[in-house]
Design an enzyme around this catalytic site. Sequence first.
Site, PDB file in Angstrom:
ATOM      1  N   HIS A  21       0.880  -1.179   0.000  1.00 34.71           N
ATOM      2  CA  HIS A  21       0.000   0.000   0.000  1.00 34.71           C
ATOM      3  C   HIS A  21       0.913   1.223   0.000  1.00 34.71           C
ATOM      4  O   HIS A  21       1.751   1.362   0.901  1.00 34.71           O
ATOM      5  CB  HIS A  21      -0.882   0.013   1.250  1.00 34.71           C
ATOM      6  CG  HIS A  21      -1.686  -1.243   1.423  1.00 34.71           C
ATOM      7  ND1 HIS A  21      -3.030  -1.307   1.137  1.00 34.71           N
ATOM      8  CD2 HIS A  21      -1.335  -2.492   1.837  1.00 34.71           C
ATOM      9  CE1 HIS A  21      -3.477  -2.528   1.382  1.00 34.71           C
ATOM     10  NE2 HIS A  21      -2.469  -3.273   1.810  1.00 34.71           N
ATOM     11  N   GLU A 202      -6.803 -12.767   6.169  1.00 30.77           N
ATOM     12  CA  GLU A 202      -5.714 -12.184   6.986  1.00 30.77           C
ATOM     13  C   GLU A 202      -6.175 -12.321   8.435  1.00 30.77           C
ATOM     14  O   GLU A 202      -5.664 -13.137   9.190  1.00 30.77           O
ATOM     15  CB  GLU A 202      -5.496 -10.709   6.604  1.00 30.77           C
ATOM     16  CG  GLU A 202      -4.439 -10.008   7.443  1.00 30.77           C
ATOM     17  CD  GLU A 202      -4.385  -8.487   7.185  1.00 30.77           C
ATOM     18  OE1 GLU A 202      -5.359  -7.903   6.669  1.00 30.77           O
ATOM     19  OE2 GLU A 202      -3.342  -7.873   7.557  1.00 30.77           O
TER      20      GLU A 202
END
Length: 339
Positions: A21, A202
Site C-alpha cells: 500500500h 488475513e
Amino acid sequence: MNKAELRDWVCRMPKAELHMHIDGSLEASRMLSLAKKHGVDLPYTSEAEVQNAYDFHDLQSFLDLYYLGASVLRDEEDFYFLMMDYLERCRADNIVHCEIMVEPQTYFPNGVDFDTFMKGFERAIAEANATWGQSVVLILSLLRHTPEDECLAVLEQARPWRHAFTAIGLASSERGHPPEKFERLYAAAKSEGYALTIHAGEEGPAEYIWTSLKSLGVARIDHGVRCTEDDALMDFLAEEKIPLTVCPLSNTRLKVYQTMHEHPVLTLLARGLCVTINSDDPAYFGGYLNANYLALLDTFEPSPQVFVELARNSFQAAFLEDTQRDAFLQTLAKWESAA
Ligand code: ADE
Ligand code: ZN
C-alpha cells in the site's frame, strides 16, 4: 554459500512485489515534515514518538494510525515524493516489477482529488521507468469499511484514470465486512476489464477466501494465510494455482502470528501453493521487501532454491502480459545460473 553470502544473494535476486500500500511506505520522518508543511496536528513531535506508537495488537489498531499518518499527504509534490521514495527502494531491493495499491478514499476527506495524487504518482513512475526501467502496475484499492455504493462511486471517478490502473483490490478492516458485501463492485470492475484481487483470510476466516473466489471471481488473494484452517481450500488453491500475496513481517506485527516461527508460508509453498512474499506497509512493519525475505532466511534457514521459487512465483502471479512475464522469468533464470 555461508549465511552472509546467502543474505547478499537473496537481496540481489531479481523479484516482484505484488502487495504494497503506497501509504504504508510513508516513513516517520516524511510524515512529520509534511504535517509541519500543511499544519496538520499529529499526536507526535519526534520520530521516536511515531515509532513508539507502532505497537499494534491487531489490524484495526494499525489501521487507525495508518489513516492518521496518510492525512498529511495533501499536494502533488507530496505524492510524487511518496512514490519516488518507494520506487528508489525497489531499485535498491532489486524489485524489478512492483504492483502498488492506491487508496483514493483515504485522501478524499482531506480535500485531495484524483488529479492531485495521480499526477504526482504518474510523474514519479515515468521518471523511474525512464531512469532505470522500473516496471510498475497500480491497483485501485477500495476500502471495505465503507459502503459498497461509495466504492462504486470511486470506480466511476477513476474513469479518467482508467489507463493507469490494471486491477482493483479491497483492503481495510476485514472482520464484519465479508466479500459478498461487494458483489456489485467486483462485477462492475470485471465488466470494465480490471483484473481482480482482494484482501481475504488475513484476520477473516477461510470462508472469506472461498467467497472471494466463488462469488467475486478474483484471480489472486492478498494475505490468504488463514487458508491453513481448511484442507479442501488449500488443495483448491494449489490445484487452481491461485496466488497468495503473503506478508510475513505484517502478519507478525499485527499478531496474526505471535512469532515468525509460527508463520505457515513455507509450509504452504511445500504443499504446492503459489505463495509470494511482500511487505504490505513497510514503513510500519519494520522493513521493505528484502527484510521480509531475510526474516524467512533467519527463521527457517531454507535452501537457496526456496528463494528462487518464491521469486519465480512473484512473476507468475503478477498482473503482466505473458511476454513481459516471460522476460522477467528469463532474467531470473539467467541470474540463477550465473550466481
Ligand atoms: N491496509 C493497509 N494494510 C492493510 C492490511 N494489512 N490489511 C488490510 N488493509 C490494509
Ligand atoms: Zn495489505
